[in-house]
Design an enzyme around this catalytic site. Sequence first.
Site, PDB file in Angstrom:
ATOM      1  N   CYS A 155      -5.904 -15.218 -10.601  1.00 56.56           N
ATOM      2  CA  CYS A 155      -6.485 -16.415 -10.017  1.00 56.56           C
ATOM      3  C   CYS A 155      -7.722 -16.852 -10.782  1.00 56.56           C
ATOM      4  CB  CYS A 155      -6.854 -16.157  -8.552  1.00 56.56           C
ATOM      5  SG  CYS A 155      -5.498 -15.500  -7.548  1.00 56.56           S
ATOM      6  N   GLY A 215      -7.805 -10.979  -9.284  1.00 60.16           N
ATOM      7  CA  GLY A 215      -7.435  -9.664  -9.776  1.00 60.16           C
ATOM      8  C   GLY A 215      -6.313  -9.030  -8.986  1.00 60.16           C
ATOM      9  N   ASP A 229      -3.113  -7.948  -1.399  1.00 62.56           N
ATOM     10  CA  ASP A 229      -4.203  -7.016  -1.685  1.00 62.56           C
ATOM     11  C   ASP A 229      -5.554  -7.649  -1.380  1.00 62.56           C
ATOM     12  OD1 ASP A 229      -3.861  -8.796  -3.848  1.00 62.56           O
ATOM     13  OD2 ASP A 229      -4.784  -7.397  -5.250  1.00 62.56           O
TER      14      ASP A 229
END
Length: 661
Positions: free
Chosen positions: A2, A81, A105
């Site tokens: 991102c 990430g 996540d």
Amino acid sequence: MCGLTGLWDARHRLGPERALAAIRDMTPTLACRGPDDEGAHQEAQVGLALGHRRLSILDLSPEGHQPMVSQSGRYVLVYNGEIYNFRDIRDVLVGAGWQFRGHSDTEVLLAAIDHWGLDAALERANGMFALGLWDRETRQLSLARDRVGIKPLYYGWSGGLFLFGSELKALRAAPGFDASVDRDALTLYLRYNHIPAPYSIHENVYKLPPGAILTLDQTQAGQAPGAGVDHQQDLVRRFWSARDVVERGAANRFAGTPDEAVDELEALLRDAVGSRMVADVPLGAFLSGGVDSSTVVALMQAQSEQPVRTFSIGFKEGHYEEAPHAKAVAEYLGTRHSELYVSPAEAQQVIPHLPEMYDEPFADFSQIPTYLVSRLARRDVVVSLSGDGGDELFCGYSRYFWSQRVWGRVGGMPSMARRSLERVLRASPRLWGRALGALLEVMPARFRMRDPTDKIALLADIMGMNAPEELYLKLISYWPDPEALVIGGREPQGFVTNRSRLPDLDSFVERMMYLDLVGYLPGDILTKVDRASMAVGLEARVPLLDHRVVEFAASLPLELKMRHPEGKWPLREVLYRHVPRRLVERPKQGFDVPLEHWLHGPLREWAESLLSPERLAAEGFLDVGRVRRMWAEFLDGRGVAGKREIWSILMFEAWLERARV
């Protein structure tokens, strides 16, 4: 993967509407990093606005949308990430009573921060990341970057605002941004071919160092450096330190046998590779046919029921060829391999896009093939594993061997003897060079040198050195005296020259490896891979830089890594369990392009326009006479400046042209 950005109008100069409009101007500049979704969030009372672009990899549903607010409502997160052990962390949190609405996540990381606090959550996290975290309770903003610097994060003060983002282009889109060139940072660029953290090409804008957290409150956000804020000293702390890691490794060496070291390394790498194969989108790997990428692909294929997608490129100029080696490894492992042979014209078409892609001057010309192989991979996959990091961790660069031999002989000489020899060599370098050249003509070809005079000058430099770190700096410097080129520039003390920051290691080679780990790797290699892959919306994952692998490598004795005549012994031994030696045993080559030929031929007109004396004089950054003289000598083939040095000048000029559009 991102892109994230944010601004803090701590003094309320913009007002809520203009601040939100500003973040909506900044966020689209990162569209390549996140083509799938866009979001914004505002804390109007304090003047904070956050923006995010999403590349959906895990949990493709809207539940992964960012900016994301924690379940407690205390934290707001923008994050770039992957946390590879997020499922393990999630299980612990579920056991502690946490509930999750999605499967990303991001949500797990945010809950972990809410449960343990930022520092403790990042210490538990195994991954690559950059993030911005707003704490509504303390009214503090924190920025953080992963341990080795795989993901980028810029921050700074400009136009009365505190700004941050994944790339400089987001900051430049902020209202009132001051795009002044930092001449001191320019000297660093000319020395290293990249600008090392914490500096950036713009004044008052910085890179957050790897493994660091920056936390500031409203007063600090509204107070630019030079007005009482020493941002590196007062605001930045470490949650992981490469220096601490290598010092602990030296103090607690691996005590097993060589075979046991290889067994443990293979187990770590298998887990690191396997955890990076988790994705809800197609996945593959870059494959050059060298030790590092072949090891990663071999361990991927060993854990996959289907043929792994692999990608390599080749150039039609024969001596720059790696594609056949990659194809041989792919055929042996049974991967589904794609290769592309690139013509000079196709490669040169990339060059006009480099300034925008890299966003500040960057001159590792393997940026061209790295972009091309990323573009090739993106046709079929969204995630690609890469083999970067093996040389820095396991002693793979030839300069480690060469420096050990040279300093081992020179460093032990009496100081007066070295100074006397230095004076003799400097007095008549051409005479000594001709004598050495004549001698070498009657010796085997492997002893011959292209220009013995240059070697005499290098030897004289070495004789005048007081410490082996000076030799390392000489070897990694593209322009050895950048202050002489940059008008008004003064080179800051850096990670090499500030010896108080060096780790306590007895081995010069291990100190060199450390300097590459904290300097060359994040500043050059990882920057190159991040920008090239993100330019096409591809996520690159780097399993060799799993922090557990880094910490294990630091504990291995040097003699286990450096076994004559090659480095990377334990990594090679892991690979040879999966691939025959004959397929990968060859001199290290790396990505290369026929740049010297291009600059003498099809790129000459482009280079001449960037280096015209009128243009250089009008800009006022570089010494016109020196640049023109070096360019003329390069074209004649009689100067000390080679293609790398010239390329660094050209990439600065090309960036400057783009920045002023």
